[in-house]
Design a protein around this motif. Structure first.
Motif, PDB file in Angstrom:
ATOM      1  N   MET A   1       0.835  -1.203   0.000  1.00  0.00           N
ATOM      2  CA  MET A   1       0.000   0.000   0.000  1.00  0.00           C
ATOM      3  C   MET A   1       0.876   1.261   0.000  1.00  0.00           C
ATOM      4  SD  MET A   1      -3.106  -0.655   2.656  1.00  0.00           S
ATOM      5  CE  MET A   1      -4.182  -2.067   2.515  1.00  0.00           C
ATOM      6  N   GLU A   2       0.345   2.296  -0.627  1.00  0.00           N
ATOM      7  CA  GLU A   2       1.017   3.594  -0.587  1.00  0.00           C
ATOM      8  C   GLU A   2       0.939   4.183   0.821  1.00  0.00           C
ATOM      9  OE1 GLU A   2       2.659   5.038  -2.985  1.00  0.00           O
ATOM     10  OE2 GLU A   2       2.211   3.565  -4.542  1.00  0.00           O
ATOM     11  N   ARG A   3       1.899   5.042   1.134  1.00  0.00           N
ATOM     12  CA  ARG A   3       1.927   5.664   2.465  1.00  0.00           C
ATOM     13  C   ARG A   3       0.663   6.470   2.737  1.00  0.00           C
ATOM     14  NH1 ARG A   3       7.075   9.251   3.668  1.00  0.00           N
ATOM     15  NH2 ARG A   3       8.017   7.209   3.258  1.00  0.00           N
ATOM     16  N   SER A   4       0.169   7.163   1.721  1.00  0.00           N
ATOM     17  CA  SER A   4      -1.045   7.973   1.900  1.00  0.00           C
ATOM     18  C   SER A   4      -2.257   7.100   2.215  1.00  0.00           C
ATOM     19  CB  SER A   4      -1.314   8.794   0.635  1.00  0.00           C
ATOM     20  OG  SER A   4      -1.452   7.927  -0.492  1.00  0.00           O
ATOM     21  N   THR A   5      -2.303   5.914   1.591  1.00  0.00           N
ATOM     22  CA  THR A   5      -3.415   4.989   1.850  1.00  0.00           C
ATOM     23  C   THR A   5      -3.372   4.479   3.277  1.00  0.00           C
ATOM     24  OG1 THR A   5      -3.359   4.288  -0.466  1.00  0.00           O
ATOM     25  CG2 THR A   5      -4.557   2.888   1.072  1.00  0.00           C
ATOM     26  N   VAL A   6      -2.167   4.120   3.754  1.00  0.00           N
ATOM     27  CA  VAL A   6      -2.011   3.646   5.129  1.00  0.00           C
ATOM     28  C   VAL A   6      -2.418   4.736   6.115  1.00  0.00           C
ATOM     29  CG1 VAL A   6      -0.361   2.840   6.852  1.00  0.00           C
ATOM     30  CG2 VAL A   6      -0.189   2.015   4.505  1.00  0.00           C
ATOM     31  N   CYS A   7      -1.994   5.967   5.852  1.00  0.00           N
ATOM     32  CA  CYS A   7      -2.358   7.094   6.741  1.00  0.00           C
ATOM     33  C   CYS A   7      -3.863   7.302   6.757  1.00  0.00           C
ATOM     34  CB  CYS A   7      -1.656   8.372   6.282  1.00  0.00           C
ATOM     35  SG  CYS A   7       0.123   8.347   6.521  1.00  0.00           S
ATOM     36  N   LEU A   8      -4.489   7.179   5.585  1.00  0.00           N
ATOM     37  CA  LEU A   8      -5.945   7.333   5.509  1.00  0.00           C
ATOM     38  C   LEU A   8      -6.647   6.245   6.307  1.00  0.00           C
ATOM     39  CD1 LEU A   8      -8.450   8.704   4.319  1.00  0.00           C
ATOM     40  CD2 LEU A   8      -8.219   7.205   2.324  1.00  0.00           C
ATOM     41  N   LEU A   9      -6.164   4.994   6.209  1.00  0.00           N
ATOM     42  CA  LEU A   9      -6.760   3.891   6.953  1.00  0.00           C
ATOM     43  C   LEU A   9      -6.595   4.094   8.453  1.00  0.00           C
ATOM     44  CD1 LEU A   9      -5.666   0.811   4.797  1.00  0.00           C
ATOM     45  CD2 LEU A   9      -7.970   1.729   5.062  1.00  0.00           C
ATOM     46  N   ILE A  10      -5.455   4.629   8.880  1.00  0.00           N
ATOM     47  CA  ILE A  10      -5.248   4.910  10.306  1.00  0.00           C
ATOM     48  C   ILE A  10      -6.247   5.949  10.798  1.00  0.00           C
ATOM     49  CG2 ILE A  10      -3.636   5.915  11.986  1.00  0.00           C
ATOM     50  CD1 ILE A  10      -1.362   4.650  10.371  1.00  0.00           C
ATOM     51  N   VAL A  11      -6.432   7.004  10.010  1.00  0.00           N
ATOM     52  CA  VAL A  11      -7.378   8.067  10.385  1.00  0.00           C
ATOM     53  C   VAL A  11      -8.805   7.518  10.454  1.00  0.00           C
ATOM     54  CG1 VAL A  11      -8.416  10.241   9.646  1.00  0.00           C
ATOM     55  CG2 VAL A  11      -5.942   9.921   9.480  1.00  0.00           C
ATOM     56  N   VAL A  12      -9.193   6.735   9.444  1.00  0.00           N
ATOM     57  CA  VAL A  12     -10.541   6.150   9.416  1.00  0.00           C
ATOM     58  C   VAL A  12     -10.745   5.227  10.614  1.00  0.00           C
ATOM     59  CG1 VAL A  12     -12.073   4.595   8.157  1.00  0.00           C
ATOM     60  CG2 VAL A  12     -10.807   6.359   6.922  1.00  0.00           C
ATOM     61  N   ASN A  13      -9.722   4.407  10.929  1.00  0.00           N
ATOM     62  CA  ASN A  13      -9.815   3.500  12.071  1.00  0.00           C
ATOM     63  C   ASN A  13      -9.982   4.270  13.374  1.00  0.00           C
ATOM     64  OD1 ASN A  13      -8.983   1.695  14.240  1.00  0.00           O
ATOM     65  ND2 ASN A  13      -8.433   0.265  12.629  1.00  0.00           N
ATOM     66  N   LEU A  14      -9.203   5.323  13.558  1.00  0.00           N
ATOM     67  CA  LEU A  14      -9.305   6.131  14.778  1.00  0.00           C
ATOM     68  C   LEU A  14     -10.676   6.793  14.884  1.00  0.00           C
ATOM     69  CD1 LEU A  14      -5.766   7.818  14.895  1.00  0.00           C
ATOM     70  CD2 LEU A  14      -6.654   6.053  16.428  1.00  0.00           C
ATOM     71  N   MET A  15     -11.171   7.300  13.762  1.00  0.00           N
ATOM     72  CA  MET A  15     -12.507   7.911  13.767  1.00  0.00           C
ATOM     73  C   MET A  15     -13.568   6.871  14.116  1.00  0.00           C
ATOM     74  SD  MET A  15     -12.342  10.421  10.427  1.00  0.00           S
ATOM     75  CE  MET A  15     -14.099  10.766  10.549  1.00  0.00           C
ATOM     76  N   TYR A  16     -13.422   5.665  13.582  1.00  0.00           N
ATOM     77  CA  TYR A  16     -14.375   4.585  13.844  1.00  0.00           C
ATOM     78  C   TYR A  16     -14.383   4.237  15.335  1.00  0.00           C
ATOM     79  CZ  TYR A  16     -16.859   0.180  13.073  1.00  0.00           C
ATOM     80  OH  TYR A  16     -17.783  -0.834  13.097  1.00  0.00           O
ATOM     81  N   VAL A  17     -13.195   4.155  15.927  1.00  0.00           N
ATOM     82  CA  VAL A  17     -13.087   3.853  17.365  1.00  0.00           C
ATOM     83  C   VAL A  17     -13.681   4.984  18.200  1.00  0.00           C
ATOM     84  CG1 VAL A  17     -11.471   3.482  19.263  1.00  0.00           C
ATOM     85  CG2 VAL A  17     -11.089   2.344  17.078  1.00  0.00           C
ATOM     86  N   CYS A  18     -13.407   6.223  17.816  1.00  0.00           N
ATOM     87  CA  CYS A  18     -13.937   7.371  18.562  1.00  0.00           C
ATOM     88  C   CYS A  18     -15.462   7.412  18.507  1.00  0.00           C
ATOM     89  CB  CYS A  18     -13.355   8.670  17.999  1.00  0.00           C
ATOM     90  SG  CYS A  18     -11.606   8.909  18.340  1.00  0.00           S
ATOM     91  N   ILE A  19     -16.018   7.159  17.338  1.00  0.00           N
ATOM     92  CA  ILE A  19     -17.479   7.138  17.203  1.00  0.00           C
ATOM     93  C   ILE A  19     -18.069   6.002  18.024  1.00  0.00           C
ATOM     94  CG2 ILE A  19     -19.371   6.729  15.578  1.00  0.00           C
ATOM     95  CD1 ILE A  19     -17.631   8.130  13.444  1.00  0.00           C
TER      96      ILE A  19
END
Length: 283
Positions: A1-19
């Motif tokens: 995976m590209e670095r930008s994709t990994v960063c996006l997945l990390i952000v989405v995962n954190l948002m999912y956990v926060c919600i």
């Protein structure tokens, strides 16, 4: 995976956990506050009614001992006795929860030797069980692919996709709804609680709020636990296969998008290089 994709997945995962955290807090915090107030009121009332023979300090000491015993899986009174947790069938069930990473939490070693052995046992057992589940999942997947790839219409891709969805939904239902009915009848849980237990177990979350064969008076507890173990292994193998399939498809989709994006960016660069080369050749 590209670095930008990994960063996006990390952000989405954190948002999912926060919600999720916010929703769980909204749903559960009020009940926690109410329960805390009720037990505090019960303790204060008990102390007030028995102040002549029991002090608050003595009651707190007693309650701490009872709580410690309960956390260690022991609950025994003159009228009630919890099922033993360290006979061979129960120990075997515990070993299975360790190697499958379910870890219900209602049963755990409390001795130094038991905890030390558990660490090394898990280090070897978890990878071993993981390989076994992958192998079992491959065999189960072969059966589904055999049915899925049988041609019935001329629309092969659509037919294969529909078959895949229907078969997976059917098997997941078979592995959850039917066992849930059995747990509802045997454990005296509601059907909703039984379905909840099935999903929490097969996704290896294992909170421990519902655990099978915890009643000391149940008949055929050893056989019952063996059957539950077989169900867990088959269910884990299938759920692992489904999750792996979804993950592979998602990763493939991301890779295809990255490749398209890369190609679309490379085309202008290639055209520019070509024009520059033509100009230089003309000069």
């Amino acid at each position: 995976m590209e670095r930008s994709t990994v960063c996006l997945l990390i952000v989405v995962n954190l948002m999912y956990v926060c919600i999720g955290a916010a929703i769980f807090m909204t749903l559960e915090s009020e009940n926690e506050t109410t329960s805390s107030s009720e037990i505090l009121s019960t303790v204060n009332t008990f102390i007030a009614n028995h102040s002549t023979c029991l002090s608050s300090k003595e009651l707190q000491t007693f309650l701490r001992k009872v709580l410690t015993a309960y956390q260690n899986g022991v609950f025994t009174t003159n009228e009630t006795r919890s099922a033993t947790q360290w006979d061979y069938p129960s120990s075997w069930f515990f070993a299975m929860t360790v190697t499958t990473t379910i870890g219900y939490g209602n049963q755990s070693p409390v001795t130094g030797g038991g905890r030390t052995f558990c660490i090394f046992y898990a280090l070897l057992g978890i990878p071993l069980t993981g390989m076994m589940l992958l192998g079992l999942g491959e065999k189960l997947k072969f059966i589904v692919y055999f049915i899925q790839n049988r041609k019935c219409t001329k629309y092969e891709k659509t037919e294969s996709f529909i078959k895949h969805i229907v078969l997976n939904v059917f098997i997941v239902g078979l592995l959850t709804l039917l066992p849930a009915l059995a747990f509802h009848l045997i454990e005296d849980w509601t059907y909703g609680e039984s379905i909840y237990y099935c999903f929490i177990t097969l996704f290896t979350i294992g909170f421990g709020d519902f655990v099978v064969a915890s009643n000391a008076e149940q008949n055929y507890r050893a056989l019952y636990k063996i059957l539950v173990n077989i169900w867990i292994y088959i269910g884990l193998a299938w759920f692992t296969t489904i999750i792996s399939y979804i993950s592979d498809k998602y990763t493939e989709s991301i890779k295809n998008r990255e490749d398209k994006y890369k190609i679309s960016n490379d085309i202008p660069i290639a055209e520019k290089s070509l024009k520059t080369g033509i100009k230089q050749a003309g000069v």
